[in-house]
Scaffold this motif. Structure first.
Motif, mmCIF file in Angstrom:
data_model
loop_
_atom_site.group_PDB
_atom_site.id
_atom_site.type_symbol
_atom_site.label_atom_id
_atom_site.label_comp_id
_atom_site.label_asym_id
_atom_site.label_seq_id
_atom_site.Cartn_x
_atom_site.Cartn_y
_atom_site.Cartn_z
ATOM 1 N N MET A 26 0.836 -1.205 0.000
ATOM 2 C CA MET A 26 0.000 0.000 0.000
ATOM 3 C C MET A 26 0.866 1.249 0.000
ATOM 4 S SD MET A 26 -2.759 1.275 2.896
ATOM 5 C CE MET A 26 -4.104 0.164 2.418
ATOM 6 N N THR A 27 0.401 2.286 -0.691
ATOM 7 C CA THR A 27 0.954 3.628 -0.534
ATOM 8 C C THR A 27 -0.157 4.525 -0.025
ATOM 9 O OG1 THR A 27 2.158 5.448 -1.617
ATOM 10 C CG2 THR A 27 0.508 4.320 -2.946
ATOM 11 N N TYR A 28 0.196 5.422 0.932
ATOM 12 C CA TYR A 28 -0.845 6.198 1.608
ATOM 13 C C TYR A 28 -0.280 7.550 2.056
ATOM 14 C CZ TYR A 28 -5.388 6.228 4.078
ATOM 15 O OH TYR A 28 -6.674 6.476 4.475
ATOM 16 N N ASN A 29 -0.753 8.613 1.424
ATOM 17 C CA ASN A 29 -0.477 9.954 1.938
ATOM 18 C C ASN A 29 -1.483 10.207 3.059
ATOM 19 O OD1 ASN A 29 -0.538 12.784 2.449
ATOM 20 N ND2 ASN A 29 0.345 13.191 0.441
ATOM 21 N N ILE A 30 -0.993 10.224 4.285
ATOM 22 C CA ILE A 30 -1.885 10.259 5.447
ATOM 23 C C ILE A 30 -2.259 11.682 5.868
ATOM 24 C CG2 ILE A 30 -1.014 8.046 6.289
ATOM 25 C CD1 ILE A 30 0.523 9.652 8.459
ATOM 26 N N ARG A 31 -1.764 12.688 5.172
ATOM 27 C CA ARG A 31 -2.017 14.102 5.449
ATOM 28 C C ARG A 31 -1.373 14.503 6.784
ATOM 29 N NH1 ARG A 31 -2.941 19.361 3.739
ATOM 30 N NH2 ARG A 31 -4.234 20.478 5.226
ATOM 31 N N HIS A 269 -6.012 12.055 0.732
ATOM 32 C CA HIS A 269 -5.679 11.128 -0.346
ATOM 33 C C HIS A 269 -6.344 9.793 -0.060
ATOM 34 C CE1 HIS A 269 -2.058 13.145 -2.338
ATOM 35 N NE2 HIS A 269 -2.391 13.962 -1.355
ATOM 36 N N LEU A 270 -6.658 9.061 -1.100
ATOM 37 C CA LEU A 270 -7.103 7.687 -0.961
ATOM 38 C C LEU A 270 -5.898 6.761 -1.109
ATOM 39 C CD1 LEU A 270 -10.286 7.784 -3.253
ATOM 40 C CD2 LEU A 270 -10.143 8.251 -0.797
ATOM 41 N N PRO A 271 -5.820 5.723 -0.299
ATOM 42 C CA PRO A 271 -4.691 4.804 -0.427
ATOM 43 C C PRO A 271 -4.822 3.913 -1.663
ATOM 44 C CG PRO A 271 -6.217 3.987 1.216
ATOM 45 C CD PRO A 271 -6.725 5.341 0.800
ATOM 46 N N VAL A 272 -3.682 3.554 -2.214
ATOM 47 C CA VAL A 272 -3.605 2.578 -3.305
ATOM 48 C C VAL A 272 -3.073 1.279 -2.727
ATOM 49 C CG1 VAL A 272 -2.543 1.998 -5.525
ATOM 50 C CG2 VAL A 272 -3.179 4.377 -5.022
ATOM 51 N N ILE A 273 -3.738 0.175 -3.025
ATOM 52 C CA ILE A 273 -3.288 -1.129 -2.546
ATOM 53 C C ILE A 273 -3.206 -2.096 -3.718
ATOM 54 C CG2 ILE A 273 -5.647 -1.836 -1.937
ATOM 55 C CD1 ILE A 273 -4.413 -3.475 0.369
#
Length: 279
Positions: A26-31, A269-273
């Motif tokens: 997963m990649t996740y910009n968590i703000r 952001h929405l995470p990409v998995i």
């Protein structure tokens, strides 16, 4: 009879040693924790965000924009995970991290480091026409069970500098070539602040696979990944990606997760998995 039994055992051992790894990435910009975010402040969304990651049973996830206390929170919640990464402002704990969290029961880190996206990557620096320091954290991981090594790079490109974004893509490809002389599997995660048709994304896509494009199953979820906390608007800006090396891993599934709670997203952001197979 004994000879046949021995051969069967040998066949089983060989097949296990060449077993294909299935991993969830997963990649996740968590703000970052911005006190001006009002109802979307980190304190109001951190529990749902961490539960979202846990529910999807992610093996390795890279975050962007995490400040030290946010990284520390995730580290405390994910008790079976460790992380690699540093703050971009001082190379220690100040500023945003591009941290990589990994399940320590499944993987160990062989080596790790962080470089700055600039002409002086080994020094704390602002690159080209970028607005601020930008970094890439990477690790060489090994699966504990099968001893299979692979690289993970995690980054966050500048949101303003046109030259910086193109040169950042070139630099990451250069670093992959420098570190990965044995042609090991590679994953590149991040918030690239760029849509698919732009030159830097096209540059990365020449050397690596855009996981959405090569997914064996049809991609699932919204087209975009940046929601800006605007729950009632369609998410169309795709700026978060997971790239994979071309010849030694396959992408089985790709999804953008649009989970919400009480009509609020856990991040802007929405995470990409993705689910991958390492060959």
């Amino acid at each position: 009879m004994k000879k046949i039994s021995y051969l069967l055992v040998l066949v089983v051992l060989v097949s296990c040693s060449s077993e294909i790894e299935n991993l969830n990435i997963m990649t996740y910009n968590i703000r970052y924790d911005n006190p001006n975010d009002g109802e979307n402040q980190w304190s109001k969304r951190k529990e749902f965000l961490s539960n979202q990651i846990a529910f999807n049973e992610v093996d390795i996830f890279g975050i962007q924009e995490g400040l030290q206390h946010q990284v520390t929170y995730l580290d405390s919640v994910f008790v079976d995970y460790n992380y690699i990464g540093i703050g971009r402002d001082d190379g220690k704990t100040k500023g945003e991290y591009s941290a990589i969290f990994y399940n320590s029961k499944k993987f160990k880190v062989i080596e790790s480091n962080t470089f700055w996206l600039s002409d002086t990557p080994n020094e704390i620096s602002v690159g080209w026409d970028a607005s601020m320091e930008r970094i890439c954290t990477y690790g060489l991981f090994e699966t504990i069970e099968t001893k299979r090594p692979f690289f993970v790079f995690n980054t966050h490109f500048d949101h303003i500098g046109t030259k910086a974004r193109l040169n950042s893509a070139k630099l990451i490809l250069q670093k992959i070539a420098e570190f990965n002389s044995n042609n090991l599997p590679v994953l590149v995660l991040g918030d690239f602040n760029l849509t698919p048709e732009t030159a830097p994304i096209q540059q990365l896509s020449k050397e690596l696979n855009d996981s959405k494009i090569v997914s064996r199953l049809e991609p699932f979820g919204p087209t975009g990944t940046f929601n800006g906390f605007k729950f009632n608007e369609p998410v169309i800006a795709r700026i978060d990606y997971i790239f994979t090396s071309k010849n030694n891993m396959s992408v089985e599934k790709y999804a953008v997760l649009s989970d919400s709670k009480d009509c609020k997203y856990p991040s802007d952001h929405l995470p990409v998995i993705i689910e991958i197979k390492i060959k």
